[in-house]
Enzyme design. Sequence first.
Site, short mmCIF file in Angstrom:
data_model
loop_
_atom_site.label_atom_id
_atom_site.label_comp_id
_atom_site.label_asym_id
_atom_site.label_seq_id
_atom_site.Cartn_x
_atom_site.Cartn_y
_atom_site.Cartn_z
N GLU A 232 0.83 -1.19 0.00
CA GLU A 232 0.00 0.00 0.00
C GLU A 232 0.87 1.25 0.00
O GLU A 232 1.92 1.29 0.64
CB GLU A 232 -0.95 -0.03 1.20
CG GLU A 232 -1.93 -1.17 1.02
CD GLU A 232 -2.95 -1.35 2.13
OE1 GLU A 232 -4.01 -1.92 1.85
OE2 GLU A 232 -2.69 -0.94 3.26
N CYS B 183 3.46 8.34 1.44
CA CYS B 183 3.87 7.37 2.45
C CYS B 183 4.10 6.05 1.73
O CYS B 183 3.15 5.45 1.21
CB CYS B 183 2.77 7.25 3.50
SG CYS B 183 3.11 6.02 4.77
N CYS C 3 5.80 -7.38 7.03
CA CYS C 3 6.87 -6.89 7.92
C CYS C 3 7.30 -8.03 8.82
O CYS C 3 6.49 -8.86 9.22
CB CYS C 3 6.35 -5.73 8.77
SG CYS C 3 7.64 -4.89 9.72
N CYS D 25 5.47 -5.44 16.23
CA CYS D 25 4.87 -4.40 17.06
C CYS D 25 3.40 -4.76 17.29
O CYS D 25 2.65 -4.96 16.33
CB CYS D 25 4.98 -3.04 16.37
SG CYS D 25 6.67 -2.62 15.94
N CYS E 148 0.39 -2.71 15.58
CA CYS E 148 0.44 -2.37 14.15
C CYS E 148 -0.19 -3.47 13.31
O CYS E 148 0.12 -4.65 13.46
CB CYS E 148 1.89 -2.15 13.73
SG CYS E 148 2.07 -1.79 11.97
N GLY F 190 6.35 -2.28 6.27
CA GLY F 190 7.72 -2.78 6.33
C GLY F 190 8.64 -1.93 7.17
O GLY F 190 8.31 -0.82 7.58
N GLU F 191 9.80 -2.48 7.43
CA GLU F 191 10.84 -1.78 8.19
C GLU F 191 11.97 -1.44 7.21
O GLU F 191 12.70 -2.32 6.76
CB GLU F 191 11.33 -2.71 9.32
CG GLU F 191 12.60 -2.26 10.02
CD GLU F 191 12.57 -0.82 10.52
OE1 GLU F 191 11.60 -0.42 11.20
OE2 GLU F 191 13.51 -0.07 10.22
N SER G 64 11.66 6.27 8.59
CA SER G 64 11.15 5.95 9.91
C SER G 64 11.55 4.53 10.27
O SER G 64 11.36 3.60 9.50
CB SER G 64 9.62 6.07 9.90
OG SER G 64 9.09 5.67 11.15
N SER H 197 10.53 5.21 15.95
CA SER H 197 9.27 4.84 16.61
C SER H 197 9.59 4.41 18.03
O SER H 197 10.09 3.31 18.25
CB SER H 197 8.61 3.69 15.84
OG SER H 197 8.39 4.09 14.51
N HIS I 149 7.58 5.13 21.34
CA HIS I 149 6.37 4.66 22.05
C HIS I 149 6.52 4.44 23.54
O HIS I 149 5.55 4.52 24.28
CB HIS I 149 5.77 3.41 21.38
CG HIS I 149 5.44 3.63 19.94
ND1 HIS I 149 4.56 4.60 19.53
CD2 HIS I 149 5.88 3.02 18.81
CE1 HIS I 149 4.47 4.58 18.22
NE2 HIS I 149 5.27 3.65 17.74
N ASN J 264 -4.38 4.76 15.69
CA ASN J 264 -5.45 4.25 14.82
C ASN J 264 -5.74 2.82 15.21
O ASN J 264 -4.89 1.95 15.03
CB ASN J 264 -5.02 4.30 13.36
CG ASN J 264 -4.60 5.69 12.98
OD1 ASN J 264 -5.38 6.63 13.03
ND2 ASN J 264 -3.34 5.85 12.62
N CYS K 24 -1.52 5.41 9.72
CA CYS K 24 -0.36 4.67 10.24
C CYS K 24 -0.80 3.37 10.88
O CYS K 24 -1.71 3.35 11.70
CB CYS K 24 0.34 5.43 11.36
SG CYS K 24 0.99 7.00 10.95
N1 SAH Z 1 8.69 0.14 10.45
C1 SAH Z 1 8.87 1.56 10.47
C2 SAH Z 1 7.97 2.30 9.51
C3 SAH Z 1 6.52 1.89 9.41
S1 SAH Z 1 5.44 2.32 10.72
C4 SAH Z 1 8.73 2.09 11.88
O1 SAH Z 1 8.43 1.31 12.77
O2 SAH Z 1 8.98 3.26 12.11
C5 SAH Z 1 5.23 4.06 10.68
C6 SAH Z 1 4.82 4.65 12.02
O3 SAH Z 1 3.46 4.30 12.34
C7 SAH Z 1 5.66 4.14 13.17
O4 SAH Z 1 6.02 5.18 14.02
C8 SAH Z 1 4.71 3.19 13.89
O5 SAH Z 1 5.07 3.02 15.22
C9 SAH Z 1 3.38 3.89 13.70
N2 SAH Z 1 2.21 3.04 13.87
C10 SAH Z 1 2.12 1.72 13.67
N3 SAH Z 1 0.86 1.28 13.91
C11 SAH Z 1 0.16 2.38 14.28
C12 SAH Z 1 -1.22 2.59 14.61
N4 SAH Z 1 -2.08 1.59 14.62
N5 SAH Z 1 -1.61 3.86 14.91
C13 SAH Z 1 -0.72 4.89 14.85
N6 SAH Z 1 0.57 4.74 14.53
C14 SAH Z 1 1.01 3.50 14.24
#
Ligand code: SAH
Length: 344
Positions: A90, A103, A110, A114, A117, A161-162, A193, A216, A218, A292, A335
Amino acid sequence: MKDLRTLSLSELQDYFLNLDEKPFRAKQVYNWLWSKNLHSIDEMTNLSKDLRDKISKDFEIKPISVDQLQRSSDGTIKNGVKLHDGLLVESVLIPTLTRTTACVSSQVGCSLNCEFCATARLKRMRNLDVAEIVDQVALIDQQSRMYFDRPLTNIVFMGMGEPMMNYKNVVESIKKITESEGLGMSPRRITVSTSGIPKMIKMLADENIKVKLALSLHSAIEKKRNEIMPFSDKFPLTDIMDSLKYWYEKTGNIVTFEYCVWKNINDGDEDIKALIKFCKQIPSKVNLIQYNPIGDGKYDQCNKAAEDNYVRQLEKNGITVMIRRSRGGDIDAACGQLANKAAE
Ligand code: SAH
């Protein structure tokens, strides 16, 4: 058949040399591929028909295609992008008054886990290649011109993905996006990111490409972060901080911490204290990302008072904090919601 875009400029030169063609043909083709994002060898109009036919016998250009396009009421566009082998990723276009941000995804699925996610629930199928990453950028640039009458302005590697787990291709794609023979965009408008892999952060610092970095985070409490992002127990926060200090020394770019505040998970004073202590070690700012939901009920956006508390205390300590409101939530384009739902 081999994709023409797997060849570097010097490999293209060798190829044309072998065909007894002038070396400048390589530059012409490179320009069609990486600057004009052309997908058809036959449309390379400054080459003879004969030469185009020869190239077509040896190479193809594997296209991506939009499988499904969804538009959010806030203008966000989510593309379900089909790759040449039928797999889906996507790519999201996020408009604001003055900007259009792409984006982009770096992997199909991935390999990280997490808990909050949606992409983490998909198995990692494979890495995207350089052209597949650049094609997403070109696609969203086209859509920005078509729907918003302006070019793409920013790129964030925050899709599926990362990026650090597909390091080589991500870095090469950034080169293609920024070089003048490619798309010619400024690296300052690109943000990578990462969930935090210290060795790779240092490596990216050494590349000398002037992109921005977001981590990221958190939680700045080690034990808690490892529960939220289980893979990270291999990467202690002290190692992550070391790599960020290295990043700052090398690039002079401040780091952005991405941070969701969840109800009863990280909305307490001890969480804020730990975050402040972490941030103070390095020039940085904090983006509080609105969560989200992904439908399992375990993680919930905190209430307004908890968010205000974060902002107040961070600001009191001289730390810049931004609230990032969710975009595209009605089409699962926000996200962490990228999970090919539409394709199920
Ligand atoms: N893997 C990378 C990039 C993809 S995620 C990373 O971890 O940074 C992009 C961002 O969205 C990250 O900061 C992640 O922590 C955040 N994210 C993931 N799931 C989310 C959700 N359900 N709501 C809000 N942010 C989220």
